[in-house]
Design a protein around this motif. Structure first.
Motif, PDB file in Angstrom:
ATOM      1  N   VAL A   1       0.659  -1.081  -0.053  1.00 17.60           N
ATOM      2  CA  VAL A   1      -0.017  -0.041  -0.053  1.00 17.60           C
ATOM      3  C   VAL A   1       0.746   1.231  -0.069  1.00 17.60           C
ATOM      4  O   VAL A   1       1.634   1.439   0.843  1.00 17.60           O
ATOM      5  CB  VAL A   1      -0.801  -0.117   1.277  1.00 17.60           C
ATOM      6  N   TYR A   2       0.679   2.084  -1.173  1.00 23.37           N
ATOM      7  CA  TYR A   2       1.353   3.293  -1.197  1.00 23.37           C
ATOM      8  C   TYR A   2       0.617   4.334  -1.379  1.00 23.37           C
ATOM      9  O   TYR A   2       0.025   4.528  -2.542  1.00 23.37           O
ATOM     10  CB  TYR A   2       2.627   3.235  -2.299  1.00 23.37           C
ATOM     11  N   GLU A   3       0.431   5.202  -0.516  1.00 23.50           N
ATOM     12  CA  GLU A   3      -0.539   6.362  -0.110  1.00 23.50           C
ATOM     13  C   GLU A   3      -1.898   5.964  -0.718  1.00 23.50           C
ATOM     14  O   GLU A   3      -2.561   6.733  -1.537  1.00 23.50           O
ATOM     15  CB  GLU A   3       0.256   7.309  -1.283  1.00 23.50           C
ATOM     16  N   GLY A   4      -2.440   4.790  -0.129  1.00 24.13           N
ATOM     17  CA  GLY A   4      -3.888   4.509  -0.492  1.00 24.13           C
ATOM     18  C   GLY A   4      -3.770   3.606  -1.659  1.00 24.13           C
ATOM     19  O   GLY A   4      -4.837   3.053  -1.932  1.00 24.13           O
ATOM     20  N   LEU A   5      -2.997   3.228  -2.460  1.00 18.91           N
ATOM     21  CA  LEU A   5      -2.997   2.634  -3.540  1.00 18.91           C
ATOM     22  C   LEU A   5      -2.250   1.169  -3.423  1.00 18.91           C
ATOM     23  O   LEU A   5      -1.157   1.112  -3.004  1.00 18.91           O
ATOM     24  CB  LEU A   5      -2.201   3.350  -4.873  1.00 18.91           C
ATOM     25  N   GLU A   6      -3.134   0.271  -3.559  1.00 13.63           N
ATOM     26  CA  GLU A   6      -2.658  -1.189  -3.463  1.00 13.63           C
ATOM     27  C   GLU A   6      -1.870  -1.621  -4.915  1.00 13.63           C
ATOM     28  O   GLU A   6      -2.165  -1.527  -5.906  1.00 13.63           O
ATOM     29  CB  GLU A   6      -3.824  -2.055  -3.337  1.00 13.63           C
ATOM     30  N   ILE A   7      -0.588  -1.904  -4.719  1.00 17.89           N
ATOM     31  CA  ILE A   7       0.203  -2.349  -5.625  1.00 17.89           C
ATOM     32  C   ILE A   7       0.269  -4.092  -5.578  1.00 17.89           C
ATOM     33  O   ILE A   7       1.055  -4.336  -4.586  1.00 17.89           O
ATOM     34  CB  ILE A   7       1.538  -1.698  -5.704  1.00 17.89           C
ATOM     35  N   PRO A   8      -0.073  -4.692  -6.656  1.00 20.57           N
ATOM     36  CA  PRO A   8       0.138  -6.157  -6.469  1.00 20.57           C
ATOM     37  C   PRO A   8       1.565  -6.441  -6.557  1.00 20.57           C
ATOM     38  O   PRO A   8       2.319  -5.920  -7.102  1.00 20.57           O
ATOM     39  CB  PRO A   8      -0.648  -6.748  -7.599  1.00 20.57           C
ATOM     40  N   CYS A  57       2.626   3.346 -12.117  1.00 18.08           N
ATOM     41  CA  CYS A  57       1.833   3.906 -13.307  1.00 18.08           C
ATOM     42  C   CYS A  57       1.053   3.226 -13.960  1.00 18.08           C
ATOM     43  O   CYS A  57       0.746   3.880 -15.277  1.00 18.08           O
ATOM     44  CB  CYS A  57       2.929   4.868 -13.943  1.00 18.08           C
ATOM     45  N   LYS A  58       0.554   1.950 -13.546  1.00 15.72           N
ATOM     46  CA  LYS A  58      -0.294   1.074 -14.475  1.00 15.72           C
ATOM     47  C   LYS A  58      -1.652   1.407 -14.408  1.00 15.72           C
ATOM     48  O   LYS A  58      -2.546   1.648 -15.219  1.00 15.72           O
ATOM     49  CB  LYS A  58       0.217  -0.410 -14.073  1.00 15.72           C
ATOM     50  N   ASP A  59      -2.362   1.629 -12.975  1.00 14.20           N
ATOM     51  CA  ASP A  59      -3.665   1.888 -12.785  1.00 14.20           C
ATOM     52  C   ASP A  59      -3.945   3.253 -12.867  1.00 14.20           C
ATOM     53  O   ASP A  59      -5.104   3.646 -13.065  1.00 14.20           O
ATOM     54  CB  ASP A  59      -4.119   1.161 -11.632  1.00 14.20           C
ATOM     55  N   ARG A  60      -2.884   4.135 -12.426  1.00 15.90           N
ATOM     56  CA  ARG A  60      -3.451   5.822 -12.192  1.00 15.90           C
ATOM     57  C   ARG A  60      -2.202   6.509 -13.120  1.00 15.90           C
ATOM     58  O   ARG A  60      -1.278   5.943 -13.142  1.00 15.90           O
ATOM     59  CB  ARG A  60      -3.437   6.104 -10.793  1.00 15.90           C
ATOM     60  N   PRO A  61      -2.604   7.380 -13.462  1.00 16.20           N
ATOM     61  CA  PRO A  61      -1.820   8.459 -14.137  1.00 16.20           C
ATOM     62  C   PRO A  61      -0.748   8.991 -13.184  1.00 16.20           C
ATOM     63  O   PRO A  61      -1.026   9.465 -12.100  1.00 16.20           O
ATOM     64  CB  PRO A  61      -2.616   9.481 -14.760  1.00 16.20           C
ATOM     65  N   CYS A  62       0.356   8.992 -13.739  1.00 17.93           N
ATOM     66  CA  CYS A  62       1.730   9.624 -12.782  1.00 17.93           C
ATOM     67  C   CYS A  62       1.904  11.107 -13.305  1.00 17.93           C
ATOM     68  O   CYS A  62       2.153  11.234 -14.447  1.00 17.93           O
ATOM     69  CB  CYS A  62       2.895   8.549 -12.662  1.00 17.93           C
ATOM     70  N   ILE A  63       2.234  11.815 -12.404  1.00 19.74           N
ATOM     71  CA  ILE A  63       2.625  13.343 -12.582  1.00 19.74           C
ATOM     72  C   ILE A  63       3.841  13.400 -11.781  1.00 19.74           C
ATOM     73  O   ILE A  63       3.989  13.288 -10.649  1.00 19.74           O
ATOM     74  CB  ILE A  63       1.520  14.382 -11.952  1.00 19.74           C
ATOM     75  N   SER A  82      -6.443  15.440  -7.795  1.00 20.70           N
ATOM     76  CA  SER A  82      -5.170  15.330  -7.158  1.00 20.70           C
ATOM     77  C   SER A  82      -5.217  14.114  -6.045  1.00 20.70           C
ATOM     78  O   SER A  82      -4.450  13.449  -6.029  1.00 20.70           O
ATOM     79  CB  SER A  82      -4.706  16.574  -6.548  1.00 20.70           C
ATOM     80  N   THR A  83      -6.268  13.636  -5.612  1.00 16.59           N
ATOM     81  CA  THR A  83      -6.161  12.542  -4.993  1.00 16.59           C
ATOM     82  C   THR A  83      -6.324  11.207  -5.640  1.00 16.59           C
ATOM     83  O   THR A  83      -6.064  10.273  -4.803  1.00 16.59           O
ATOM     84  CB  THR A  83      -7.740  12.580  -3.962  1.00 16.59           C
ATOM     85  N   LYS A  84      -6.566  11.295  -6.911  1.00 13.63           N
ATOM     86  CA  LYS A  84      -6.355  10.099  -7.823  1.00 13.63           C
ATOM     87  C   LYS A  84      -5.131   9.970  -8.389  1.00 13.63           C
ATOM     88  O   LYS A  84      -4.727   8.967  -9.010  1.00 13.63           O
ATOM     89  CB  LYS A  84      -7.505  10.007  -8.577  1.00 13.63           C
ATOM     90  N   MET A  85      -4.261  10.899  -8.551  1.00 14.17           N
ATOM     91  CA  MET A  85      -3.112  10.768  -9.235  1.00 14.17           C
ATOM     92  C   MET A  85      -1.863  10.584  -8.309  1.00 14.17           C
ATOM     93  O   MET A  85      -1.819  10.600  -7.085  1.00 14.17           O
ATOM     94  CB  MET A  85      -2.511  12.164  -9.707  1.00 14.17           C
ATOM     95  N   ILE A  86      -0.861   9.762  -8.993  1.00 20.01           N
ATOM     96  CA  ILE A  86       0.221   9.430  -8.241  1.00 20.01           C
ATOM     97  C   ILE A  86       1.628  10.502  -8.581  1.00 20.01           C
ATOM     98  O   ILE A  86       1.791  10.776  -9.699  1.00 20.01           O
ATOM     99  CB  ILE A  86       1.024   8.091  -8.572  1.00 20.01           C
ATOM    100  N   VAL A  87       1.769  11.010  -7.681  1.00 21.51           N
ATOM    101  CA  VAL A  87       2.812  12.125  -7.641  1.00 21.51           C
ATOM    102  C   VAL A  87       4.345  11.520  -7.649  1.00 21.51           C
ATOM    103  O   VAL A  87       4.490  11.262  -6.453  1.00 21.51           O
ATOM    104  CB  VAL A  87       2.613  13.335  -6.606  1.00 21.51           C
ATOM    105  N   LEU A  88       5.107  11.713  -8.647  1.00 20.19           N
ATOM    106  CA  LEU A  88       6.427  11.258  -8.599  1.00 20.19           C
ATOM    107  C   LEU A  88       7.209  12.410  -8.574  1.00 20.19           C
ATOM    108  O   LEU A  88       7.006  13.543  -9.206  1.00 20.19           O
ATOM    109  CB  LEU A  88       6.781  10.360  -9.798  1.00 20.19           C
ATOM    110  N   ARG A  89       8.299  12.350  -7.441  1.00 19.41           N
ATOM    111  CA  ARG A  89       9.141  13.500  -7.587  1.00 19.41           C
ATOM    112  C   ARG A  89      10.537  13.342  -8.114  1.00 19.41           C
ATOM    113  O   ARG A  89      11.240  12.315  -8.185  1.00 19.41           O
ATOM    114  CB  ARG A  89       9.525  13.814  -5.882  1.00 19.41           C
TER     115      ARG A  89
END
Length: 487
Positions: free
Chosen positions: A46-53, A82-88, A141-148
């Motif tokens: 679980v990464y910031e609410g996103l479940e990663i298989p 970045c498979k299930d949700r868009p990454c910014i 913004s709650t559904k996007m994955i933010v990469l720094r």
């Protein structure tokens, strides 16, 4: 087959299998993040609410640099997110990077408060000559994955209006004015994008990547040792502590601190004081170049004047000139960063601190006004002093050879020339003329010429080994070694 060869074959096969199992299918390295510190729950992470298989994770024993090359690293777990949700991708200033690689600028909280909405488009290829864009669902913004991402040298900051770009489903950006497509790993958003959005979207375009030149770190370590030895000899031998020796010690001390800061930053020990380090490096860089100019002026005056008496309090006057002259632009830059440091519209006029490493920015007009311009002027002054001094020495030696009697005590003509060339080489180095090559290559790199060529590599190696060059030319010579032995 011998047992040794059998064991070696098993070890080799297992190593290859282990390495191959690290790759995540159909996922680029830049689409992954390090999740080693996250615990596994029910075959997922679980990464910031996103479940990663688990099938989208893999163990990596390397890190991929910005130029695509790989360096070995401790084994760590990475996940393709970045498979299930868009990454910014949003750039993070180097001064805000923590020791664990996270960004401490609080930007995610800002995004969640503003509830940024972006519409992603999808490309539909109806025929080879027609490309259509289909509107995809909006993502807040709650559904996007933010990469720094880290800022890199040669980054170009673009201010795009709403009708000048289209963001695609895969995270790519289509630039309407130039029809250029920036893939997901070719750009990142400026940290202050959201202060002007949606009127302007600030995009950092990766114009080039940082290329790692091998062995520079080891050469710099040796240079540090040589700086210490050179300064120690000059402080130990009384006859070397004249006006020229004091100026040299001051100059070498500034260079030593510069190299030390670079070395410590290379091994990630200066995260907590990155901004202070950036100002210190600028101050030391200006001071060392000013000391080179002072040394050039003094040597020119020394060789052309018949009076060998050293002026009283000359070193104090030179010191006041150098330190004050270096402190004034440092203070100006500090004030400018306090006022405009977070404004992307002032990015070319303000020498941003701590964005690309723990240094001043190396792009825009401010780079030439505050950094490259003054140093280039000082280096040019030192070069002129060197040329005038060399011409004077050559003329004097030519006249001496012309009127000298050819007897057994006179040294051979070739021997005199070799000594003259060595003297010119020492003057070339201690006057700081060798740094002119660094400034010229910086100018060439700004226009994207000679990138990745051997000329740039030679300049980098000369800069890294400057302490070694100084030690060889000033300490490992007969007169200095004789003074050291007598002492």
């Amino acid at each position: 087959m011998s047992p040794v060869l059998t064991l070696f074959g098993i070890f080799l096969i297992s190593s290859i299998a282990k390495r191959s199992s690290a790759d995540i299918p159909e996922c680029k390295y830049r689409e992954t993040i390090d999740i080693s510190r996250y615990k596994k729950l029910n075959d997922t992470y679980v990464y910031e609410g996103l479940e990663i298989p688990a099938n989208l994770t893999g163990e990596y024993s390397f890190r991929e640099l910005s130029d695509g090359s790989k360096v070995s690293a401790n084994k760590h777990l990475r996940a393709c997110i970045c498979k299930d949700r868009p990454c910014i991708r949003i750039c993070c200033a180097h001064k805000d990077i923590l020791a664990n690689g996270e960004c401490s600028d609080g930007l995610k909280k800002e995004i969640s408060l503003r509830m940024l909405n972006l519409t992603f488009d999808d490309i539909i290829q109806t025929d080879p000559n027609i490309t259509e864009l289909r509107k995809m669902p909006q993502y807040n913004s709650t559904k996007m994955i933010v990469l720094r991402e880290h800022f890199q040298p040669c980054d170009e900051v673009l201010g795009l209006k709403t009708n000048e770009y289209t963001m695609l489903k895969d995270g790519s950006i289509l630039l309407h004015p130039t029809a250029e497509m920036l893939s997901n790993d070719q750009y990142c958003l400026f940290p202050q994008t959201y202060s002007d959005f949606p009127e302007i979207l600030w995009v950092v375009n990766r114009m080039c990547v940082t290329r790692y030149i091998p062995a520079t770190f080891g050469i710099s370590i040796i240079s540090l040792v040589c700086f210490i030895l050179t300064m120690a000899v000059y402080l130990y031998v009384k006859k070397l502590r004249n006006l020229l020796g004091k100026c040299l010690i001051s100059c070498l001390f500034c260079l030593f601190l510069e190299y030390l800061i670079w070395t410590l930053n290379k091994i990630n020990l200066l995260y907590m004081v990155c901004t202070l380090v950036a100002y210190s490096r600028y101050f030391l860089s200006m001071a060392s170049n000013l000391w080179f100019a002072v040394i050039s002026y003094y040597l020119r005056k020394l060789f052309t004047s018949l009076n060998r008496h050293e002026p009283r309090n000359a070193f104090l006057k030179y010191s006041a000139f150098v330190w004050i002259s270096a402190a004034i632009p440092t203070g100006v830059i500090y004030i400018m960063n306090q006022i405009w440091g977070e404004d992307p519209q002032k990015r070319y006029l303000t020498p941003l601190v701590g964005f690309v490493g723990c240094v001043m920015q190396n792009w825009g007009s401010a780079y030439w006004i505050f950094i490259n311009g003054p140093i280039l002027i000082l280096t040019t002054f030192s070069s002129i002093m060197f040329i005038l001094t060399a011409i004077h020495i050559w003329r004097v030696k030519r006249e001496v050879k012309r009127f000298a009697k050819q007897n057994e005590r006179t040294r051979p003509f070739l021997d005199i020339d070799i000594q003259t060339y060595l003297q010119f080489l020492r003057l070339f180095v201690i006057m700081g003329v060798s740094w002119l090559l660094d400034k010229i290559t910086s100018l060439v790199e700004d226009f994207h010429y000679l990138l990745g060529t051997i000329i740039i590599d030679i300049s980098v190696y000369l800069n890294s080994g400057f302490g070694i060059i100084i030690f060889v030319l000033l300490i490992l010579k007969a007169s200095t070694l004789e003074l050291l032995m007598n002492r």
